[in-house]
Write a protein that holds these residues in place. Structure first.
Motif, PDB file in Angstrom:
ATOM      1  N   ILE A   1       0.842  -1.189   0.000  1.00 57.69           N
ATOM      2  CA  ILE A   1       0.000   0.000   0.000  1.00 57.69           C
ATOM      3  C   ILE A   1       0.880   1.244   0.000  1.00 57.69           C
ATOM      4  O   ILE A   1       1.812   1.353   0.807  1.00 57.69           O
ATOM      5  N   TYR A   2       0.553   2.182  -0.918  1.00 59.77           N
ATOM      6  CA  TYR A   2       1.336   3.400  -1.087  1.00 59.77           C
ATOM      7  C   TYR A   2       0.421   4.562  -1.460  1.00 59.77           C
ATOM      8  O   TYR A   2      -0.689   4.356  -1.966  1.00 59.77           O
ATOM      9  N   SER A   3       0.935   5.751  -1.309  1.00 58.35           N
ATOM     10  CA  SER A   3       0.280   6.942  -1.827  1.00 58.35           C
ATOM     11  C   SER A   3       0.374   6.892  -3.357  1.00 58.35           C
ATOM     12  O   SER A   3       1.451   6.640  -3.906  1.00 58.35           O
ATOM     13  N   LEU A   4      -0.739   7.144  -4.029  1.00 60.82           N
ATOM     14  CA  LEU A   4      -0.717   7.152  -5.500  1.00 60.82           C
ATOM     15  C   LEU A   4       0.225   8.241  -6.005  1.00 60.82           C
ATOM     16  O   LEU A   4       0.948   8.033  -6.981  1.00 60.82           O
ATOM     17  N   TYR A   5       0.255   9.363  -5.318  1.00 63.95           N
ATOM     18  CA  TYR A   5       1.143  10.459  -5.724  1.00 63.95           C
ATOM     19  C   TYR A   5       2.608  10.007  -5.713  1.00 63.95           C
ATOM     20  O   TYR A   5       3.350  10.273  -6.660  1.00 63.95           O
ATOM     21  N   VAL A   6       3.010   9.305  -4.668  1.00 65.65           N
ATOM     22  CA  VAL A   6       4.391   8.824  -4.567  1.00 65.65           C
ATOM     23  C   VAL A   6       4.686   7.833  -5.690  1.00 65.65           C
ATOM     24  O   VAL A   6       5.743   7.895  -6.321  1.00 65.65           O
ATOM     25  N   LEU A   7       3.750   6.923  -5.949  1.00 62.49           N
ATOM     26  CA  LEU A   7       3.952   5.961  -7.045  1.00 62.49           C
ATOM     27  C   LEU A   7       4.089   6.677  -8.382  1.00 62.49           C
ATOM     28  O   LEU A   7       4.952   6.320  -9.191  1.00 62.49           O
TER      29      LEU A   7
ATOM     30  N   TYR B   1     -13.125   5.115 -10.245  1.00 61.30           N
ATOM     31  CA  TYR B   1     -12.910   5.816  -8.972  1.00 61.30           C
ATOM     32  C   TYR B   1     -12.172   4.970  -7.946  1.00 61.30           C
ATOM     33  O   TYR B   1     -11.512   5.492  -7.068  1.00 61.30           O
ATOM     34  N   ASP B   2     -12.269   3.644  -8.093  1.00 60.58           N
ATOM     35  CA  ASP B   2     -11.635   2.793  -7.079  1.00 60.58           C
ATOM     36  C   ASP B   2     -10.507   1.908  -7.624  1.00 60.58           C
ATOM     37  O   ASP B   2      -9.866   1.204  -6.860  1.00 60.58           O
ATOM     38  N   ASN B   3     -10.245   1.949  -8.922  1.00 58.10           N
ATOM     39  CA  ASN B   3      -9.157   1.122  -9.450  1.00 58.10           C
ATOM     40  C   ASN B   3      -8.614   1.706 -10.749  1.00 58.10           C
ATOM     41  O   ASN B   3      -9.280   2.473 -11.427  1.00 58.10           O
TER      42      ASN B   3
ATOM     43  N   TYR C   1      -5.715  -0.599  -6.597  1.00 60.35           N
ATOM     44  CA  TYR C   1      -7.051  -0.356  -6.061  1.00 60.35           C
ATOM     45  C   TYR C   1      -6.963   0.656  -4.937  1.00 60.35           C
ATOM     46  O   TYR C   1      -6.058   0.586  -4.098  1.00 60.35           O
ATOM     47  N   ALA C   2      -7.911   1.582  -4.896  1.00 60.62           N
ATOM     48  CA  ALA C   2      -7.958   2.568  -3.826  1.00 60.62           C
ATOM     49  C   ALA C   2      -8.333   1.882  -2.517  1.00 60.62           C
ATOM     50  O   ALA C   2      -9.265   1.083  -2.478  1.00 60.62           O
TER      51      ALA C   2
ATOM     52  N   VAL D   1      -5.046  10.014  -2.296  1.00 61.79           N
ATOM     53  CA  VAL D   1      -5.560   8.650  -2.289  1.00 61.79           C
ATOM     54  C   VAL D   1      -4.418   7.662  -2.045  1.00 61.79           C
ATOM     55  O   VAL D   1      -3.289   7.862  -2.486  1.00 61.79           O
ATOM     56  N   THR D   2      -4.738   6.628  -1.285  1.00 59.83           N
ATOM     57  CA  THR D   2      -3.800   5.542  -1.020  1.00 59.83           C
ATOM     58  C   THR D   2      -4.278   4.321  -1.790  1.00 59.83           C
ATOM     59  O   THR D   2      -5.484   4.035  -1.818  1.00 59.83           O
ATOM     60  N   VAL D   3      -3.334   3.604  -2.427  1.00 62.42           N
ATOM     61  CA  VAL D   3      -3.711   2.466  -3.261  1.00 62.42           C
ATOM     62  C   VAL D   3      -2.929   1.211  -2.867  1.00 62.42           C
ATOM     63  O   VAL D   3      -1.851   1.287  -2.286  1.00 62.42           O
ATOM     64  N   ARG D   4      -3.519   0.072  -3.197  1.00 61.83           N
ATOM     65  CA  ARG D   4      -2.871  -1.238  -3.019  1.00 61.83           C
ATOM     66  C   ARG D   4      -2.496  -1.757  -4.397  1.00 61.83           C
ATOM     67  O   ARG D   4      -3.334  -1.812  -5.298  1.00 61.83           O
ATOM     68  N   LEU D   5      -1.242  -2.132  -4.556  1.00 64.54           N
ATOM     69  CA  LEU D   5      -0.779  -2.679  -5.829  1.00 64.54           C
ATOM     70  C   LEU D   5      -1.148  -4.153  -5.935  1.00 64.54           C
ATOM     71  O   LEU D   5      -1.133  -4.879  -4.936  1.00 64.54           O
TER      72      LEU D   5
END
Length: 137
Positions: free
Chosen positions: A12-18, A35-37, A58-59, A69-73
């Motif tokens: 799990i990471y910040s989408l901005y950082v990725l 909106y969620d993936n 996925y958010a 937003v934080t996402v899971r790869l």
């Protein structure tokens, strides 16, 4: 489609950082996000067949249309799209009209085979991405 094992799965990471890490490597966020993936795509080759490395996400906190937003790869994979050599319009279509037709052309094979050489390239790319992303854990 060829799934590729990776140590980034379920991280799990910040989408901005990725985005800050992956965009300089040539990745773009695919245009069919929701909106969620969504997914990061890297075009590997486009010689008659387009080969991509795709990293779905996925958010888990927030939605993709809001900052922070934080996402899971998820599991990265390779995919291949084979497009028609010619479009349905007779004669060349230069300029905007031609690019619009080519841009929205339907693949004749949206799940073409991925040769071993591209699987090897995909595995190398996943290792490179791991070396960029995992240190921020």
């Amino acid at each position: 489609m060829v799934p590729l094992d990776s140590k980034i799965e379920q991280k799990i990471y910040s989408l901005y950082v990725l985005e800050e890490l992956l965009k300089p490597e040539g990745f773009v966020i695919g245009s069919n996000w929701d909106y969620d993936n969504g997914h990061f795509d890297l075009k590997i080759d486009d010689k008659g067949i387009y080969y991509y490395l795709r990293i779905p996400f996925y958010a888990v906190a927030g939605s993709l249309d809001y900052p922070g937003v934080t996402v899971r790869l998820e599991k990265p994979f390779l995919l291949a799209h084979q497009y028609q050599g010619e479009n349905d319009v007779e004669g060349p279509m230069p300029g905007t009209a031609g690019s619009l037709i080519n841009q929205f052309q339907t693949p004749i094979d949206p799940d073409a085979d991925v040769p071993d050489e591209y699987i090897a390239i995909g595995k190398e790319l996943v290792q490179k991405i791991e070396s960029l992303i995992l240190p921020i854990d």
